[in-house]
Design a protein around this motif. Sequence first.
Motif, PDB file in Angstrom:
ATOM      1  N   ILE A   1      -7.689  -2.614  -0.542  1.00 26.71           N
ATOM      2  CA  ILE A   1      -8.426  -1.410  -0.167  1.00 26.71           C
ATOM      3  C   ILE A   1      -8.952  -1.530   1.259  1.00 26.71           C
ATOM      4  O   ILE A   1      -8.879  -0.594   2.058  1.00 26.71           O
ATOM      5  CB  ILE A   1      -9.581  -1.156  -1.156  1.00 26.71           C
ATOM      6  CG1 ILE A   1      -9.018  -0.869  -2.549  1.00 26.71           C
ATOM      7  CG2 ILE A   1     -10.452   0.003  -0.683  1.00 26.71           C
ATOM      8  CD1 ILE A   1     -10.061  -0.885  -3.644  1.00 26.71           C
TER       9      ILE A   1
ATOM     10  N   LEU B   1       0.828  -1.204   0.000  1.00 26.31           N
ATOM     11  CA  LEU B   1       0.000   0.000   0.000  1.00 26.31           C
ATOM     12  C   LEU B   1       0.859   1.250   0.000  1.00 26.31           C
ATOM     13  O   LEU B   1       0.577   2.216  -0.708  1.00 26.31           O
ATOM     14  CB  LEU B   1      -0.928  -0.012   1.226  1.00 26.31           C
ATOM     15  CG  LEU B   1      -2.057  -1.036   1.167  1.00 26.31           C
ATOM     16  CD1 LEU B   1      -2.684  -1.210   2.529  1.00 26.31           C
ATOM     17  CD2 LEU B   1      -3.080  -0.641   0.131  1.00 26.31           C
TER      18      LEU B   1
ATOM     19  N   ALA C   1      -6.162  -0.982   3.661  1.00 26.28           N
ATOM     20  CA  ALA C   1      -5.793   0.439   3.758  1.00 26.28           C
ATOM     21  C   ALA C   1      -6.764   1.185   4.655  1.00 26.28           C
ATOM     22  O   ALA C   1      -6.370   1.919   5.563  1.00 26.28           O
ATOM     23  CB  ALA C   1      -5.759   1.069   2.372  1.00 26.28           C
ATOM     24  N   THR C   2      -8.033   1.009   4.395  1.00 27.13           N
ATOM     25  CA  THR C   2      -9.016   1.760   5.169  1.00 27.13           C
ATOM     26  C   THR C   2      -9.142   1.230   6.581  1.00 27.13           C
ATOM     27  O   THR C   2      -9.579   1.949   7.481  1.00 27.13           O
ATOM     28  CB  THR C   2     -10.387   1.717   4.463  1.00 27.13           C
ATOM     29  OG1 THR C   2     -10.760   0.357   4.271  1.00 27.13           O
ATOM     30  CG2 THR C   2     -10.323   2.410   3.125  1.00 27.13           C
TER      31      THR C   2
ATOM     32  N   MET D   1      -9.119   4.032  -3.565  1.00 26.71           N
ATOM     33  CA  MET D   1      -9.145   4.356  -2.139  1.00 26.71           C
ATOM     34  C   MET D   1     -10.130   5.478  -1.832  1.00 26.71           C
ATOM     35  O   MET D   1     -10.802   5.468  -0.804  1.00 26.71           O
ATOM     36  CB  MET D   1      -7.738   4.696  -1.665  1.00 26.71           C
ATOM     37  CG  MET D   1      -6.830   3.476  -1.622  1.00 26.71           C
ATOM     38  SD  MET D   1      -5.180   3.843  -1.011  1.00 26.71           S
ATOM     39  CE  MET D   1      -4.479   2.175  -1.006  1.00 26.71           C
ATOM     40  N   LYS D   2     -10.229   6.457  -2.738  1.00 29.81           N
ATOM     41  CA  LYS D   2     -11.208   7.532  -2.540  1.00 29.81           C
ATOM     42  C   LYS D   2     -12.621   6.980  -2.577  1.00 29.81           C
ATOM     43  O   LYS D   2     -13.478   7.359  -1.765  1.00 29.81           O
ATOM     44  CB  LYS D   2     -11.020   8.617  -3.600  1.00 29.81           C
ATOM     45  CG  LYS D   2      -9.751   9.434  -3.475  1.00 29.81           C
ATOM     46  CD  LYS D   2      -9.741  10.246  -2.179  1.00 29.81           C
ATOM     47  CE  LYS D   2      -8.478  11.086  -2.070  1.00 29.81           C
ATOM     48  NZ  LYS D   2      -8.409  11.819  -0.794  1.00 29.81           N
TER      49      LYS D   2
ATOM     50  N   ARG E   1       1.008   4.213  -2.872  1.00 29.88           N
ATOM     51  CA  ARG E   1       0.854   5.628  -2.531  1.00 29.88           C
ATOM     52  C   ARG E   1       2.037   6.444  -3.045  1.00 29.88           C
ATOM     53  O   ARG E   1       1.895   7.635  -3.350  1.00 29.88           O
ATOM     54  CB  ARG E   1       0.699   5.800  -1.023  1.00 29.88           C
ATOM     55  CG  ARG E   1      -0.637   5.279  -0.479  1.00 29.88           C
ATOM     56  CD  ARG E   1      -0.703   5.437   1.037  1.00 29.88           C
ATOM     57  NE  ARG E   1      -1.906   4.847   1.576  1.00 29.88           N
ATOM     58  CZ  ARG E   1      -3.106   5.439   1.626  1.00 29.88           C
ATOM     59  NH1 ARG E   1      -3.238   6.655   1.127  1.00 29.88           N
ATOM     60  NH2 ARG E   1      -4.139   4.831   2.146  1.00 29.88           N
TER      61      ARG E   1
ATOM     62  N   ARG F   1     -13.536   3.945  -1.898  1.00 30.33           N
ATOM     63  CA  ARG F   1     -13.752   3.157  -0.674  1.00 30.33           C
ATOM     64  C   ARG F   1     -13.987   4.066   0.535  1.00 30.33           C
ATOM     65  O   ARG F   1     -14.905   3.835   1.325  1.00 30.33           O
ATOM     66  CB  ARG F   1     -12.522   2.270  -0.422  1.00 30.33           C
ATOM     67  CG  ARG F   1     -12.612   1.427   0.837  1.00 30.33           C
ATOM     68  CD  ARG F   1     -13.494   0.232   0.636  1.00 30.33           C
ATOM     69  NE  ARG F   1     -13.701  -0.507   1.864  1.00 30.33           N
ATOM     70  CZ  ARG F   1     -14.113  -1.757   1.920  1.00 30.33           C
ATOM     71  NH1 ARG F   1     -14.348  -2.440   0.813  1.00 30.33           N
ATOM     72  NH2 ARG F   1     -14.301  -2.356   3.076  1.00 30.33           N
ATOM     73  N   ASP F   2     -13.161   5.114   0.665  1.00 27.34           N
ATOM     74  CA  ASP F   2     -13.319   6.035   1.789  1.00 27.34           C
ATOM     75  C   ASP F   2     -14.699   6.689   1.782  1.00 27.34           C
ATOM     76  O   ASP F   2     -15.266   6.982   2.834  1.00 27.34           O
ATOM     77  CB  ASP F   2     -12.243   7.124   1.734  1.00 27.34           C
ATOM     78  CG  ASP F   2     -10.872   6.610   2.150  1.00 27.34           C
ATOM     79  OD1 ASP F   2     -10.801   5.486   2.690  1.00 27.34           O
ATOM     80  OD2 ASP F   2      -9.879   7.321   1.935  1.00 27.34           O
TER      81      ASP F   2
ATOM     82  N   HIS G   1      -5.266   5.199  -6.194  1.00 30.15           N
ATOM     83  CA  HIS G   1      -5.722   6.379  -5.464  1.00 30.15           C
ATOM     84  C   HIS G   1      -7.220   6.588  -5.668  1.00 30.15           C
ATOM     85  O   HIS G   1      -7.954   6.934  -4.727  1.00 30.15           O
ATOM     86  CB  HIS G   1      -4.957   7.617  -5.924  1.00 30.15           C
ATOM     87  CG  HIS G   1      -3.507   7.599  -5.533  1.00 30.15           C
ATOM     88  ND1 HIS G   1      -2.628   8.611  -5.841  1.00 30.15           N
ATOM     89  CD2 HIS G   1      -2.768   6.683  -4.866  1.00 30.15           C
ATOM     90  CE1 HIS G   1      -1.430   8.310  -5.376  1.00 30.15           C
ATOM     91  NE2 HIS G   1      -1.498   7.144  -4.787  1.00 30.15           N
TER      92      HIS G   1
END
Length: 215
Positions: free
Chosen positions: A134, A91, A137-138, A207-208, A95, A210-211, A204
Amino acid sequence: MIRVVIVDDDPMVRTGLRLILGGEPDLDLVGEAGDGRQAMRVIRDLRPDVVLMDVRMPEQDGLTTTELLLRHPEPPRILVLTTFDADDMVLRALRLGAHGFLLKDTPPPKMIEAVRAVANGEPVLSPSVAQQVIAAATGRYEPRREEAERELAALTEREREVAVEVARGSSNAEIAGRLSVSVATVKANITRIFAKLGTDNRVHVAMKVRDAGLL
């Protein structure tokens, strides 16, 4: 020809990758390295298009090597290799700007496709592990839902649909089929998504999404 360098501290892994990639007429395995410091020298001298980068290595690990390589004006495309037990490090590599990752036990045809895709400018997010990465990461970093929702609000409805498919690990062709549009339209949408989110990396975007809770 796509010029490829293999970076891995395990000679058996390097041998396996040579066997997988070496028979392809459009792939030229120009060199290999067993650690990050050696990789810097090899890549500087041979200027490959794609680097298959292990994460855990002696002397200089794959993360440091990736970061240093991507500072160059014309860096190679970095495809991270992992056994997934190093998910945090992977991860971090993504990034930093690595163009994707694959499990080391990825089937040979998929490995070959991934190298070609990265060489052609399409970052690779392996569908088989996309959701796990993912989620990792979260689960390990402070969620930024409001920030992600605010950034994704700039996307059109179609761009949002494409972004969600990217987060699912879908290829451009798969997205085109699911949304009944052309691959060219998908690429155009992804270009606009990258511009609006200030990135050039599919991870990226994932991840956005998912967030923001869109999966």
